[in-house]
Write a protein that holds these residues in place. Sequence first.
Motif, mmCIF file in Angstrom:
data_model
loop_
_atom_site.group_PDB
_atom_site.id
_atom_site.type_symbol
_atom_site.label_atom_id
_atom_site.label_comp_id
_atom_site.label_asym_id
_atom_site.label_seq_id
_atom_site.Cartn_x
_atom_site.Cartn_y
_atom_site.Cartn_z
ATOM 1 N N SER A 25 0.593 -0.893 0.147
ATOM 2 C CA SER A 25 0.165 -0.250 0.144
ATOM 3 C C SER A 25 1.057 1.229 0.238
ATOM 4 C CB SER A 25 -0.727 -0.053 0.710
ATOM 5 O OG SER A 25 -1.635 -1.725 1.051
ATOM 6 N N VAL A 26 1.940 1.568 -0.783
ATOM 7 C CA VAL A 26 2.551 2.650 -0.976
ATOM 8 C C VAL A 26 2.114 3.210 -1.943
ATOM 9 C CG1 VAL A 26 4.883 3.595 -1.632
ATOM 10 C CG2 VAL A 26 4.809 1.418 0.232
ATOM 11 N N ALA A 27 1.856 4.319 -2.584
ATOM 12 C CA ALA A 27 1.846 4.990 -3.564
ATOM 13 C C ALA A 27 2.773 5.181 -4.470
ATOM 14 C CB ALA A 27 0.992 6.488 -2.859
ATOM 15 N N ILE A 124 1.062 15.970 -0.662
ATOM 16 C CA ILE A 124 0.943 14.455 -0.499
ATOM 17 C C ILE A 124 0.400 13.667 1.446
ATOM 18 C CG2 ILE A 124 3.521 13.527 0.526
ATOM 19 C CD1 ILE A 124 2.750 14.220 -2.628
ATOM 20 N N GLN A 125 0.939 15.032 1.911
ATOM 21 C CA GLN A 125 0.414 15.230 3.602
ATOM 22 C C GLN A 125 -0.817 14.788 3.165
ATOM 23 O OE1 GLN A 125 2.649 15.308 6.257
ATOM 24 N NE2 GLN A 125 1.536 13.904 7.018
ATOM 25 N N LYS A 126 -2.440 15.230 2.460
ATOM 26 C CA LYS A 126 -3.228 15.568 2.116
ATOM 27 C C LYS A 126 -3.629 13.200 1.916
ATOM 28 C CE LYS A 126 -7.715 16.259 2.066
ATOM 29 N NZ LYS A 126 -8.646 16.553 3.249
ATOM 30 N N LEU A 127 -3.098 13.277 1.359
ATOM 31 C CA LEU A 127 -2.845 11.477 0.858
ATOM 32 C C LEU A 127 -3.106 10.861 1.388
ATOM 33 C CD1 LEU A 127 -3.644 10.028 -2.157
ATOM 34 C CD2 LEU A 127 -1.189 10.212 -2.372
ATOM 35 N N VAL A 128 -1.834 11.312 2.324
ATOM 36 C CA VAL A 128 -1.063 9.934 3.365
ATOM 37 C C VAL A 128 -1.841 10.579 4.230
ATOM 38 C CG1 VAL A 128 0.784 9.799 4.875
ATOM 39 C CG2 VAL A 128 1.090 10.084 2.644
ATOM 40 N N ASP A 129 -3.133 11.578 4.786
ATOM 41 C CA ASP A 129 -3.520 11.052 5.702
ATOM 42 C C ASP A 129 -4.827 10.811 5.969
ATOM 43 O OD1 ASP A 129 -1.438 12.448 7.422
ATOM 44 O OD2 ASP A 129 -2.204 14.295 7.151
ATOM 45 N N ASN A 133 -7.742 6.160 2.353
ATOM 46 C CA ASN A 133 -6.617 5.628 1.389
ATOM 47 C C ASN A 133 -5.321 4.516 2.196
ATOM 48 O OD1 ASN A 133 -4.523 6.556 1.335
ATOM 49 N ND2 ASN A 133 -5.018 8.271 0.512
ATOM 50 N N PRO A 134 -5.110 3.606 1.831
ATOM 51 C CA PRO A 134 -3.963 3.205 2.395
ATOM 52 C C PRO A 134 -2.592 3.299 2.560
ATOM 53 C CG PRO A 134 -4.195 1.574 0.543
ATOM 54 C CD PRO A 134 -4.796 3.172 0.192
ATOM 55 N N PHE A 135 -2.664 4.516 1.352
ATOM 56 C CA PHE A 135 -1.289 5.211 1.692
ATOM 57 C C PHE A 135 -0.339 5.307 2.900
ATOM 58 C CE2 PHE A 135 -2.606 5.783 -2.346
ATOM 59 C CZ PHE A 135 -2.352 4.875 -3.433
ATOM 60 N N GLY A 136 0.810 5.515 3.160
ATOM 61 C CA GLY A 136 1.635 6.126 4.435
ATOM 62 C C GLY A 136 2.954 6.014 3.545
ATOM 63 N N LYS A 137 3.319 5.807 2.464
ATOM 64 C CA LYS A 137 4.539 6.706 1.490
ATOM 65 C C LYS A 137 3.931 6.589 0.161
ATOM 66 C CE LYS A 137 8.537 5.571 4.142
ATOM 67 N NZ LYS A 137 8.346 6.405 4.517
ATOM 68 N N ILE A 138 4.709 7.842 -0.289
ATOM 69 C CA ILE A 138 5.212 7.529 -1.662
ATOM 70 C C ILE A 138 6.163 7.614 -2.604
ATOM 71 C CG2 ILE A 138 4.800 9.599 -3.621
ATOM 72 C CD1 ILE A 138 2.545 9.777 -0.799
ATOM 73 N N ILE A 166 10.374 15.526 0.742
ATOM 74 C CA ILE A 166 9.389 16.238 1.585
ATOM 75 C C ILE A 166 8.805 14.930 2.359
ATOM 76 C CG2 ILE A 166 8.465 17.811 0.207
ATOM 77 C CD1 ILE A 166 6.464 16.454 -0.918
ATOM 78 N N PRO A 167 8.654 15.035 3.692
ATOM 79 C CA PRO A 167 8.283 13.804 4.139
ATOM 80 C C PRO A 167 6.997 12.899 3.607
ATOM 81 C CG PRO A 167 7.314 16.089 5.458
ATOM 82 C CD PRO A 167 7.679 16.172 4.242
ATOM 83 N N ASN A 168 7.256 11.755 3.813
ATOM 84 C CA ASN A 168 6.604 10.547 3.014
ATOM 85 C C ASN A 168 6.997 10.351 1.597
ATOM 86 O OD1 ASN A 168 4.928 10.215 6.064
ATOM 87 N ND2 ASN A 168 4.667 12.266 5.232
ATOM 88 N N CYS A 169 7.812 10.930 1.383
ATOM 89 C CA CYS A 169 8.273 10.745 -0.393
ATOM 90 C C CYS A 169 9.533 10.269 -0.767
ATOM 91 C CB CYS A 169 8.258 11.613 -1.250
ATOM 92 S SG CYS A 169 6.388 13.073 -1.060
ATOM 93 N N VAL A 170 9.745 9.171 -0.980
ATOM 94 C CA VAL A 170 11.544 8.559 -1.575
ATOM 95 C C VAL A 170 11.248 9.280 -3.214
ATOM 96 C CG1 VAL A 170 12.484 6.871 -1.274
ATOM 97 C CG2 VAL A 170 11.212 6.886 0.988
ATOM 98 N N PHE A 171 12.270 9.050 -2.916
ATOM 99 C CA PHE A 171 12.640 9.246 -5.271
ATOM 100 C C PHE A 171 13.830 8.273 -5.478
ATOM 101 C CE2 PHE A 171 13.831 12.948 -3.007
ATOM 102 C CZ PHE A 171 15.018 13.018 -3.812
#
Length: 171
Positions: A25-27, A124-129, A133-138, A166-171
């Motif tokens: 459940s990672v976006a 991103i924070q709105k999506l994670v919070d 939806n199940p996402f905790g990270k993108i 930014i928090p909750n994002c990895v690239f």
Amino acid sequence: GLQGEWGTGKTSLMSLLRENLESRSVAISWVNTWEFSMFAGSNETTPKVLAGMLEDLKQNCKESGNWVMGEEVSDRFKKVVGFIGNIANQAVAKQTGLNVKDGLSNELARSQIATIKDEIVRIIQKLVDDPNNPFGKIVFFVDDLDRINPTDAVEVLEALKNIFDIPNCVF
């Protein structure tokens, strides 16, 4: 980062990672940089890649039924992608006389970029919070950097570091 010669399996390994992350459940957002650099000047590539990353994130979330953004966030999203696309359009205009580099170096442009980063953080924070939806990270997969001009590849990486660090994002 993955580094290797063409044909050594970098994209295949990234695809396996993508499958694994999707099952957790990672976006996911996936862009092939060469698609955004084709027929584009060097100043156009980075904004096109950044806008593509956001559009792919939205599309993947919609396909999984997890883009539950309200109208306010949708408007913010359009604003961010529009602004990034406008930078690319200005780069094209540069070829006919507009000096984009000078235009983007002024205080107003820096302020606009900071505002856009803040908007991306909010989205991103709105999506994670969002409890729906199940996402905790993108995770943003940026593929085929080795297929574009090395200077453009470095510019894309610098933009990623500066805008998507930014928090909750990895690239």
